[in-house]
Design a protein around this motif. Sequence first.
Motif, short mmCIF file in Angstrom:
data_model
loop_
_atom_site.label_atom_id
_atom_site.label_comp_id
_atom_site.label_asym_id
_atom_site.label_seq_id
_atom_site.Cartn_x
_atom_site.Cartn_y
_atom_site.Cartn_z
N SER A 373 0.82 -1.21 0.00
CA SER A 373 0.00 0.00 0.00
C SER A 373 0.86 1.26 0.00
O SER A 373 0.53 2.24 -0.66
N GLY A 374 1.97 1.23 0.74
CA GLY A 374 2.87 2.38 0.75
C GLY A 374 3.46 2.65 -0.63
O GLY A 374 3.55 3.80 -1.08
N VAL A 375 3.84 1.57 -1.32
CA VAL A 375 4.36 1.72 -2.68
C VAL A 375 3.28 2.28 -3.61
O VAL A 375 3.53 3.17 -4.44
N LEU A 376 2.05 1.78 -3.47
CA LEU A 376 0.94 2.28 -4.30
C LEU A 376 0.65 3.74 -4.02
O LEU A 376 0.41 4.52 -4.94
N TYR A 382 -3.64 7.05 -2.95
CA TYR A 382 -4.31 6.31 -1.89
C TYR A 382 -5.47 5.46 -2.41
O TYR A 382 -5.76 4.39 -1.86
N ALA A 383 -6.19 5.94 -3.43
CA ALA A 383 -7.35 5.20 -3.92
C ALA A 383 -6.97 3.79 -4.36
O ALA A 383 -7.71 2.83 -4.12
N TRP A 384 -5.82 3.65 -5.00
CA TRP A 384 -5.36 2.34 -5.43
C TRP A 384 -5.03 1.44 -4.24
O TRP A 384 -5.31 0.24 -4.26
N ALA A 385 -4.45 2.02 -3.21
CA ALA A 385 -4.11 1.23 -2.02
C ALA A 385 -5.36 0.65 -1.37
O ALA A 385 -5.41 -0.53 -1.01
N PHE A 386 -6.39 1.48 -1.21
CA PHE A 386 -7.64 1.00 -0.62
C PHE A 386 -8.37 0.05 -1.56
O PHE A 386 -9.01 -0.91 -1.12
N GLY A 387 -8.29 0.30 -2.88
CA GLY A 387 -8.93 -0.59 -3.84
C GLY A 387 -8.34 -1.98 -3.81
O GLY A 387 -9.07 -2.98 -3.82
N VAL A 388 -7.02 -2.06 -3.75
CA VAL A 388 -6.37 -3.38 -3.67
C VAL A 388 -6.75 -4.08 -2.36
O VAL A 388 -6.98 -5.30 -2.35
N ALA A 389 -6.83 -3.33 -1.27
CA ALA A 389 -7.22 -3.93 0.01
C ALA A 389 -8.63 -4.52 -0.09
O ALA A 389 -8.91 -5.61 0.44
N GLY A 390 -9.54 -3.81 -0.76
CA GLY A 390 -10.90 -4.33 -0.94
C GLY A 390 -10.93 -5.60 -1.75
O GLY A 390 -11.65 -6.56 -1.41
#
Length: 415
Positions: A373-376, A382-390
């Motif tokens: 997530s930090g790399v993303l 940030y949207a990509w980090a939360f999207g991947v988490a979902g």
Amino acid sequence: MTTPPGSGPVPAPDSEPMPREIWFLVVASFIVAMGYGLVAPVLPTYARSFGVGVTAATVVVSAFAFMRLVFAPVGGSLVGRLGPRVVYVTGLVVVALSTGASAFAGDYWQLLTFRGLGGIGSTMFTISAASLVIALAPVAKRGRASALFGSGFLLGNVLGPVLGAALSGLGLRAPFIIYGVGLLVAAALVAVFVRPSRAAREAAKARVDAPPTQPPMRVAEAMRDPAYRASLVSGFTHGWANMGVRMAIIPLFVVTVAGAGDWSPGVALASYAIGTLVTLRWSGRAIDRVGRRPLLMGGLAFSALTALLLGLSFHVVMVLVLCVLGGVAAAAIQPAQQAVLADVVGRERSGGPVVARSQMAMDTGTILGPIVSGVLVDSVGYAWAFGVAGVILLVGLLPWRTAPETLERTRPDHP
């Protein structure tokens, strides 16, 4: 003397009291979590104060989980050899010393080292606590015992940031000193009060203090159980999104994107904890009556939705509301995971290595989640980090589509 499975009736859900030791473990978890809630909001900011970027700051969070992962097999063996209470107290002392040392870190690498050492002690008392809850909880109240233990931790997570806000004038290092002292208090509490001689039930005393009536469960045996395999996957996804990303990314997101003040990281994490806390009483009962599988699947799906929506949120109120809803989802996941683990191991056997492997799965997610997530965040936002988490949370649903319900294993006629 314990009753062999199938030889007698299982007590009605509300007829067998919760052992006193579990209540003391709840109090200890509250003390530990209050200090953790005090430290967690300031940890990324403290790391960045040494002149590093977002990715390096999230690595500090992951280092703690990484050492938990590496040491988990040893921790599971220690529980079997020394007993859960001794390992629990020792682990708390190790984390206390490393946390106090973090307050005096001279640079980023010292902070990273001290947090990593803390992970060793953390896995010791986490595996020990899970082993104690499995051993002490009445069969018909496993979900409620897990929820009760989790509620102590979450209440501490709520009050910790509040205490942190009140003490904000003391600087970024003071929370680590306070947390270290709190851990020593919790260690003393468990050492004095969580003793087999004080057990509320002779059966519970035997399960904690005496050798098991059957051989310890091996990991290879547990891996043949589809419910256990499914719990490893959902534990990994839960660790990624609800432990790693939540602790490492949301405190930075709410300040950077939502434009809130320095008060907001602690409030965001407290909001998540409040959502879980107010839901745990209901979810614990539902897990014991409706089943583990429905709560797990519903919690994972709802948690995925909140993660995806967080990436689209640009106002602090929306972020806080979604944090509360994410906490509600987590209240269904964590105690259900614990209840499945207890059902797989059973009350007549020890399962330190099996518990450790489960903890390793969640810690792996907790490590990878913040780093990826930090790399993303640094590269695409940030949207990509939360999207991947979902998406990762939705993956956790897949094995539960075919995995069996384990609640029926608590019945007296189950083989």
